[in-house]
Every structure is written in structure tokens, then in C-alpha cells.
Design a protein around this motif. Structure first.
Motif, PDB file in Angstrom:
ATOM      1  N   ASP A   1       0.850  -1.192   0.000  1.00 12.50           N
ATOM      2  CA  ASP A   1       0.000   0.000   0.000  1.00 12.50           C
ATOM      3  C   ASP A   1       0.885   1.242   0.000  1.00 12.50           C
ATOM      4  O   ASP A   1       2.094   1.148  -0.221  1.00 12.50           O
ATOM      5  CB  ASP A   1      -0.983  -0.026   1.174  1.00 12.50           C
ATOM      6  CG  ASP A   1      -0.367   0.323   2.523  1.00 12.50           C
ATOM      7  OD1 ASP A   1       0.879   0.316   2.654  1.00 12.50           O
ATOM      8  OD2 ASP A   1      -1.135   0.610   3.458  1.00 12.50           O
ATOM      9  N   GLY A   2       0.279   2.395   0.249  1.00  9.58           N
ATOM     10  CA  GLY A   2       1.022   3.649   0.204  1.00  9.58           C
ATOM     11  C   GLY A   2       2.156   3.736   1.209  1.00  9.58           C
ATOM     12  O   GLY A   2       3.191   4.355   0.934  1.00  9.58           O
ATOM     13  N   HIS A   3       1.989   3.115   2.374  1.00  6.20           N
ATOM     14  CA  HIS A   3       3.078   3.094   3.353  1.00  6.20           C
ATOM     15  C   HIS A   3       4.277   2.338   2.778  1.00  6.20           C
ATOM     16  O   HIS A   3       5.418   2.769   2.927  1.00  6.20           O
ATOM     17  CB  HIS A   3       2.613   2.449   4.668  1.00  6.20           C
ATOM     18  CG  HIS A   3       1.558   3.242   5.359  1.00  6.20           C
ATOM     19  ND1 HIS A   3       1.837   4.338   6.149  1.00  6.20           N
ATOM     20  CD2 HIS A   3       0.211   3.099   5.373  1.00  6.20           C
ATOM     21  CE1 HIS A   3       0.708   4.841   6.626  1.00  6.20           C
ATOM     22  NE2 HIS A   3      -0.294   4.104   6.165  1.00  6.20           N
ATOM     23  N   ASP A   4       3.981   1.217   2.107  1.00  6.53           N
ATOM     24  CA  ASP A   4       5.050   0.442   1.488  1.00  6.53           C
ATOM     25  C   ASP A   4       5.718   1.214   0.352  1.00  6.53           C
ATOM     26  O   ASP A   4       6.937   1.124   0.166  1.00  6.53           O
ATOM     27  CB  ASP A   4       4.501  -0.893   0.970  1.00  6.53           C
ATOM     28  CG  ASP A   4       3.911  -1.739   2.086  1.00  6.53           C
ATOM     29  OD1 ASP A   4       4.571  -1.901   3.130  1.00  6.53           O
ATOM     30  OD2 ASP A   4       2.777  -2.219   1.909  1.00  6.53           O
TER      31      ASP A   4
ATOM     32  N   ASP B   1       8.073   3.554   1.878  1.00  9.61           N
ATOM     33  CA  ASP B   1       9.221   2.833   2.424  1.00  9.61           C
ATOM     34  C   ASP B   1      10.082   2.192   1.330  1.00  9.61           C
ATOM     35  O   ASP B   1      11.110   1.590   1.629  1.00  9.61           O
ATOM     36  CB  ASP B   1       8.751   1.750   3.395  1.00  9.61           C
ATOM     37  CG  ASP B   1       8.100   2.337   4.641  1.00  9.61           C
ATOM     38  OD1 ASP B   1       8.345   3.526   4.953  1.00  9.61           O
ATOM     39  OD2 ASP B   1       7.333   1.607   5.297  1.00  9.61           O
TER      40      ASP B   1
ATOM     41  N   ARG C   1      -8.094   5.480   1.780  1.00 11.50           N
ATOM     42  CA  ARG C   1      -7.871   5.328   3.222  1.00 11.50           C
ATOM     43  C   ARG C   1      -8.588   4.064   3.673  1.00 11.50           C
ATOM     44  O   ARG C   1      -9.804   3.956   3.538  1.00 11.50           O
ATOM     45  CB  ARG C   1      -8.406   6.544   3.978  1.00 11.50           C
ATOM     46  CG  ARG C   1      -8.284   6.437   5.476  1.00 11.50           C
ATOM     47  CD  ARG C   1      -6.824   6.611   5.884  1.00 11.50           C
ATOM     48  NE  ARG C   1      -6.733   6.721   7.317  1.00 11.50           N
ATOM     49  CZ  ARG C   1      -6.041   5.865   8.063  1.00 11.50           C
ATOM     50  NH1 ARG C   1      -5.387   4.869   7.521  1.00 11.50           N
ATOM     51  NH2 ARG C   1      -5.994   6.028   9.357  1.00 11.50           N
TER      52      ARG C   1
ATOM     53  N   GLY D   1      -5.375  -1.132   3.258  1.00  9.99           N
ATOM     54  CA  GLY D   1      -4.236  -0.237   3.138  1.00  9.99           C
ATOM     55  C   GLY D   1      -4.653   1.157   2.726  1.00  9.99           C
ATOM     56  O   GLY D   1      -5.838   1.448   2.554  1.00  9.99           O
ATOM     57  N   ASP D   2      -3.667   2.010   2.593  1.00  6.96           N
ATOM     58  CA  ASP D   2      -3.867   3.418   2.272  1.00  6.96           C
ATOM     59  C   ASP D   2      -3.130   3.768   0.988  1.00  6.96           C
ATOM     60  O   ASP D   2      -2.132   3.144   0.647  1.00  6.96           O
ATOM     61  CB  ASP D   2      -3.314   4.297   3.395  1.00  6.96           C
ATOM     62  CG  ASP D   2      -3.985   4.050   4.727  1.00  6.96           C
ATOM     63  OD1 ASP D   2      -5.198   3.789   4.742  1.00  6.96           O
ATOM     64  OD2 ASP D   2      -3.292   4.107   5.767  1.00  6.96           O
TER      65      ASP D   2
ATOM     66  N   VAL E   1      -0.799   6.500  -1.226  1.00  6.08           N
ATOM     67  CA  VAL E   1       0.470   7.116  -0.842  1.00  6.08           C
ATOM     68  C   VAL E   1       0.268   8.505  -0.222  1.00  6.08           C
ATOM     69  O   VAL E   1       0.952   8.856   0.745  1.00  6.08           O
ATOM     70  CB  VAL E   1       1.464   7.123  -2.025  1.00  6.08           C
ATOM     71  CG1 VAL E   1       1.017   8.057  -3.133  1.00  6.08           C
ATOM     72  CG2 VAL E   1       2.859   7.450  -1.568  1.00  6.08           C
TER      73      VAL E   1
ATOM     74  N   ALA F   1      -1.164   7.969   3.279  1.00  3.74           N
ATOM     75  CA  ALA F   1      -0.109   7.463   4.161  1.00  3.74           C
ATOM     76  C   ALA F   1       0.824   8.592   4.606  1.00  3.74           C
ATOM     77  O   ALA F   1       1.163   8.701   5.792  1.00  3.74           O
ATOM     78  CB  ALA F   1       0.681   6.358   3.457  1.00  3.74           C
TER      79      ALA F   1
ATOM     80  N   GLU G   1      -0.951  10.995   7.078  1.00  2.82           N
ATOM     81  CA  GLU G   1      -1.059  10.351   8.395  1.00  2.82           C
ATOM     82  C   GLU G   1       0.285  10.355   9.119  1.00  2.82           C
ATOM     83  O   GLU G   1       0.345  10.616  10.322  1.00  2.82           O
ATOM     84  CB  GLU G   1      -1.582   8.921   8.256  1.00  2.82           C
ATOM     85  CG  GLU G   1      -3.068   8.836   8.027  1.00  2.82           C
ATOM     86  CD  GLU G   1      -3.899   9.006   9.292  1.00  2.82           C
ATOM     87  OE1 GLU G   1      -3.371   8.841  10.419  1.00  2.82           O
ATOM     88  OE2 GLU G   1      -5.095   9.309   9.149  1.00  2.82           O
ATOM     89  N   ARG G   2       1.352  10.064   8.406  1.00  3.35           N
ATOM     90  CA  ARG G   2       2.685  10.048   9.017  1.00  3.35           C
ATOM     91  C   ARG G   2       3.078  11.408   9.578  1.00  3.35           C
ATOM     92  O   ARG G   2       3.953  11.489  10.440  1.00  3.35           O
ATOM     93  CB  ARG G   2       3.742   9.592   8.011  1.00  3.35           C
ATOM     94  CG  ARG G   2       3.685   8.119   7.714  1.00  3.35           C
ATOM     95  CD  ARG G   2       4.786   7.697   6.775  1.00  3.35           C
ATOM     96  NE  ARG G   2       4.738   6.255   6.563  1.00  3.35           N
ATOM     97  CZ  ARG G   2       5.700   5.563   5.981  1.00  3.35           C
ATOM     98  NH1 ARG G   2       6.795   6.163   5.545  1.00  3.35           N
ATOM     99  NH2 ARG G   2       5.582   4.260   5.828  1.00  3.35           N
TER     100      ARG G   2
END
Length: 149
Positions: free
Chosen positions: A60-63, A66, A113, A128-129, A131, A134, A137-138
């Protein structure tokens, strides 16, 4: 008036991948007396309207943030860089306006979201979210999917 970042397509701007808007009266109603900060991360990053549909492959966007997942269009062209750039621009816009909340387009590889399309272009969802969601939120901005989305 408290500012809220809102996906531009939900506010009537024809900026979706298919060249259309996804105007939502429920979004306008949910804002109440808060001020919308209308923004499209994909357009801000220079992607055209219309454009090829894109999905997140490998997470997802977190990945994506990362570096362990990518965003590709339905021809296999990698558009990760543009989506990450759009997310950064959305964060900048939200910060400049003083937004602490965002109402974003559901299921989008940018704005989704809670669930996003799974990268197969078969209409399947995964948890998941997107990008942009994500990244916001971060950085402490509460992201909510658009009402009815």
C-alpha cells in the motif's frame, strides 16, 4: 474557519484518471462551516487528465513510501515517482493551509484510506492506504475516506 484538505475530484474538479469529477454532496455537507482546501496530488505532480489507471503493486502507500512497493499504470509503466511527488505536494498544501484533517477519495492509489485496489486491475481491494493518505497520516494529519466512499 478550520481548513480541511479535500480531494479535488470530490469537489467537482474533473481531474480523475478518466477525466471526470466524482462530485459528492455528502462531502460538502460533512464539511459544515469548515473551509475546503481542494487539491489533486496526481495533477499537482504533473500527471495528465485523463491518464492511464494506476494501482499499487506489492503493498500500500506506506510500502510505497518505504520503497518496498510501486505504483504502475495498466500498461506496466511505473508512476511511483509522480505519485510520491504529488503526496509531498499535498502535504505542503495541507501544512500551508493549517489543515489537521483530510477528506479523500476512497480506494485511490493516492488518496485511498483503509482500502486500495490490489494492483491486479481486476477491481479487487486490499487493506491499506494510498500514498498521499499514508504521508499525511505520518505527519499527523487525520485522513478520512469521503462520506459514502
Amino acid at each position: 474557519m478550520e481548513p480541511v484538505l479535500v480531494s479535488a475530484c470530490l469537489y467537482g474538479v474533473p481531474c480523475r484518471f478518466d477525466g471526470r469529477a466524482k462530485t459528492s454532496a455528502a462531502v460538502a455537507e460533512s464539511l459544515g462551516d469548515r473551509r475546503p482546501v481542494v487539491f489533486c496530488p496526481e495533477v499537482a505532480a504533473g500527471l495528465p487528465t485523463p491518464r492511464r489507471p494506476a494501482e499499487i503493486v506489492g503493498g500500500d502507500g506506506h510500502d510505497v513510501l518505504d520503497g518496498s512497493a510501486r505504483i504502475v499504470d495498466d500498461t506496466g509503466h511505473d508512476v511511483t515517482e509522480q505519485f510520491v511527488d504529488g503526496a509531498r505536494r499535498a502535504l505542503e498544501a495541507a501544512r500551508r493551509a493549517g489543515c489537521t484533517e483530510a477528506l479523500l477519495m476512497a480506494r485511490s492509489p493516492s488518496c485511498g484510506r483503509g482500502s486500495v485496489y490490489d494492483g491486479t486491475f481486476a477491481g479487487e481491494l486490499r487493506e491499506g492506504d494510498g500514498v498521499t493518505a499514508a504521508l499525511l497520516e505520518r505527519h499527523g494529519i487525520t485522513v478520512r475516506p469521503a462520506p459514502g466512499g
